[in-house]
Structures are given as structure tokens and as C-alpha cells.
Design a protein around this motif. Structure first.
Motif, PDB file in Angstrom:
ATOM      1  N   PHE A  85       0.844  -1.203   0.000  1.00 29.85           N
ATOM      2  CA  PHE A  85       0.000   0.000   0.000  1.00 29.85           C
ATOM      3  C   PHE A  85       0.876   1.248   0.000  1.00 29.85           C
ATOM      4  O   PHE A  85       0.672   2.179  -0.786  1.00 29.85           O
ATOM      5  CB  PHE A  85      -0.935  -0.009   1.213  1.00 29.85           C
ATOM      6  CG  PHE A  85      -1.781   1.223   1.315  1.00 29.85           C
ATOM      7  CD1 PHE A  85      -2.905   1.364   0.531  1.00 29.85           C
ATOM      8  CD2 PHE A  85      -1.439   2.245   2.186  1.00 29.85           C
ATOM      9  CE1 PHE A  85      -3.687   2.516   0.611  1.00 29.85           C
ATOM     10  CE2 PHE A  85      -2.210   3.389   2.280  1.00 29.85           C
ATOM     11  CZ  PHE A  85      -3.337   3.527   1.484  1.00 29.85           C
ATOM     12  N   PHE A  86       1.885   1.250   0.848  1.00 34.03           N
ATOM     13  CA  PHE A  86       2.784   2.405   0.944  1.00 34.03           C
ATOM     14  C   PHE A  86       3.778   2.450  -0.211  1.00 34.03           C
ATOM     15  O   PHE A  86       4.118   3.527  -0.707  1.00 34.03           O
ATOM     16  CB  PHE A  86       3.498   2.406   2.297  1.00 34.03           C
ATOM     17  CG  PHE A  86       2.538   2.520   3.439  1.00 34.03           C
ATOM     18  CD1 PHE A  86       1.917   3.726   3.717  1.00 34.03           C
ATOM     19  CD2 PHE A  86       2.206   1.415   4.198  1.00 34.03           C
ATOM     20  CE1 PHE A  86       0.996   3.838   4.748  1.00 34.03           C
ATOM     21  CE2 PHE A  86       1.294   1.511   5.237  1.00 34.03           C
ATOM     22  CZ  PHE A  86       0.684   2.727   5.511  1.00 34.03           C
ATOM     23  N   ILE A  87       4.214   1.283  -0.679  1.00 35.52           N
ATOM     24  CA  ILE A  87       5.083   1.224  -1.848  1.00 35.52           C
ATOM     25  C   ILE A  87       4.342   1.804  -3.053  1.00 35.52           C
ATOM     26  O   ILE A  87       4.924   2.528  -3.869  1.00 35.52           O
ATOM     27  CB  ILE A  87       5.529  -0.231  -2.124  1.00 35.52           C
ATOM     28  CG1 ILE A  87       6.429  -0.748  -1.007  1.00 35.52           C
ATOM     29  CG2 ILE A  87       6.204  -0.367  -3.486  1.00 35.52           C
ATOM     30  CD1 ILE A  87       7.792  -0.107  -0.917  1.00 35.52           C
ATOM     31  N   GLY A  88       3.059   1.502  -3.164  1.00 33.98           N
ATOM     32  CA  GLY A  88       2.249   2.015  -4.268  1.00 33.98           C
ATOM     33  C   GLY A  88       2.157   3.533  -4.271  1.00 33.98           C
ATOM     34  O   GLY A  88       2.201   4.157  -5.331  1.00 33.98           O
ATOM     35  N   ILE A  89       2.054   4.127  -3.105  1.00 35.72           N
ATOM     36  CA  ILE A  89       2.009   5.588  -3.020  1.00 35.72           C
ATOM     37  C   ILE A  89       3.343   6.172  -3.474  1.00 35.72           C
ATOM     38  O   ILE A  89       3.379   7.136  -4.255  1.00 35.72           O
ATOM     39  CB  ILE A  89       1.654   6.032  -1.587  1.00 35.72           C
ATOM     40  CG1 ILE A  89       0.239   5.578  -1.228  1.00 35.72           C
ATOM     41  CG2 ILE A  89       1.795   7.551  -1.447  1.00 35.72           C
ATOM     42  CD1 ILE A  89      -0.096   5.719   0.241  1.00 35.72           C
ATOM     43  N   GLU A  90       4.423   5.582  -3.007  1.00 39.16           N
ATOM     44  CA  GLU A  90       5.756   6.050  -3.430  1.00 39.16           C
ATOM     45  C   GLU A  90       5.926   5.873  -4.944  1.00 39.16           C
ATOM     46  O   GLU A  90       6.441   6.756  -5.628  1.00 39.16           O
ATOM     47  CB  GLU A  90       6.829   5.270  -2.681  1.00 39.16           C
ATOM     48  CG  GLU A  90       8.229   5.697  -3.036  1.00 39.16           C
ATOM     49  CD  GLU A  90       9.292   4.894  -2.327  1.00 39.16           C
ATOM     50  OE1 GLU A  90      10.472   5.117  -2.644  1.00 39.16           O
ATOM     51  OE2 GLU A  90       8.963   4.039  -1.474  1.00 39.16           O
TER      52      GLU A  90
END
Length: 100
Positions: A85-90
Motif C-alpha cells: 500500500f505504501f510502496i504504491g504511493i511512493e
């Protein structure tokens, strides 16, 4: 390091699953829609009637993600590891900068 994988390994896997131009385009829309809907959910107890916006936006954001992955022919990585989820935002910010 949770799960024994580094940030670089997670980002490499994420990028490999998002090579199709249409998947990228759907994510370009879906990720910010999901982020905005999350922020609106948090604010909705304090603003009357606000809950309707994220209730509509969140399914649209998720639909964009799922349509993109259907076109690419794979499953969203977040089903494997919540950190995606956070990798996707980055990755989305990298996509905007032309680095993805």
C-alpha cells in the motif's frame, strides 16, 4: 525489516507488476482517489454529510486498481503484503516524476 524483504525488493516487485501502460494509467487515477477518500473518511465525523463523498470515491479508486490489474493480468500486490500500500504511493509519486 518485516517479512524479510527490503524496500528495494518490494519496489522492484511492484514495478514489475505495473508495466502495462493502461495499468499505470488506471493507477495514476485510482491511487490519489483512494488517498483522498481516506482523508475524507477521517474528516467525515466532523463535517455533516461528508461521508457520502468517500463512500462514492473509494469504490471508484479500488475499481481503477482492479481494472488495471485485470488488464495487466496479475493480482494487486497488497494482497500479498500490506506494505505494498505504501510502496504504491511512493511508486505513484515516481510515476508523476517520470521515474517509474
Amino acid at each position: 525489516m518485516l517479512g524479510g524483504r527490503s524496500h528495494a525488493e518490494l519496489m522492484t516487485q511492484f514495478r514489475a507488476a505495473h508495466r502495462n501502460i493502461w495499468n499505470r494509467r488506471f493507477h495514476l487515477v485510482g491511487i490519489p482517489v483512494l488517498l483522498a477518500s481516506g482523508a475524507l473518511w477521517i474528516a467525515s465525523p466532523f463535517v455533516a454529510g461528508l461521508w457520502m463523498w468517500p463512500a462514492v470515491m473509494m469504490p471508484i479508486g479500488f475499481a481503477c486498481q482492479f481494472i488495471g490489474h485485470a488488464i495487466e493480468g496479475n493480482r494487486p500486490e497488497v494482497f500479498q503484503d500490506w506494505r505494498f500500500f505504501f510502496i504504491g504511493i511512493e511508486w505513484w509519486f515516481d510515476l508523476l516524476r517520470g521515474r517509474a
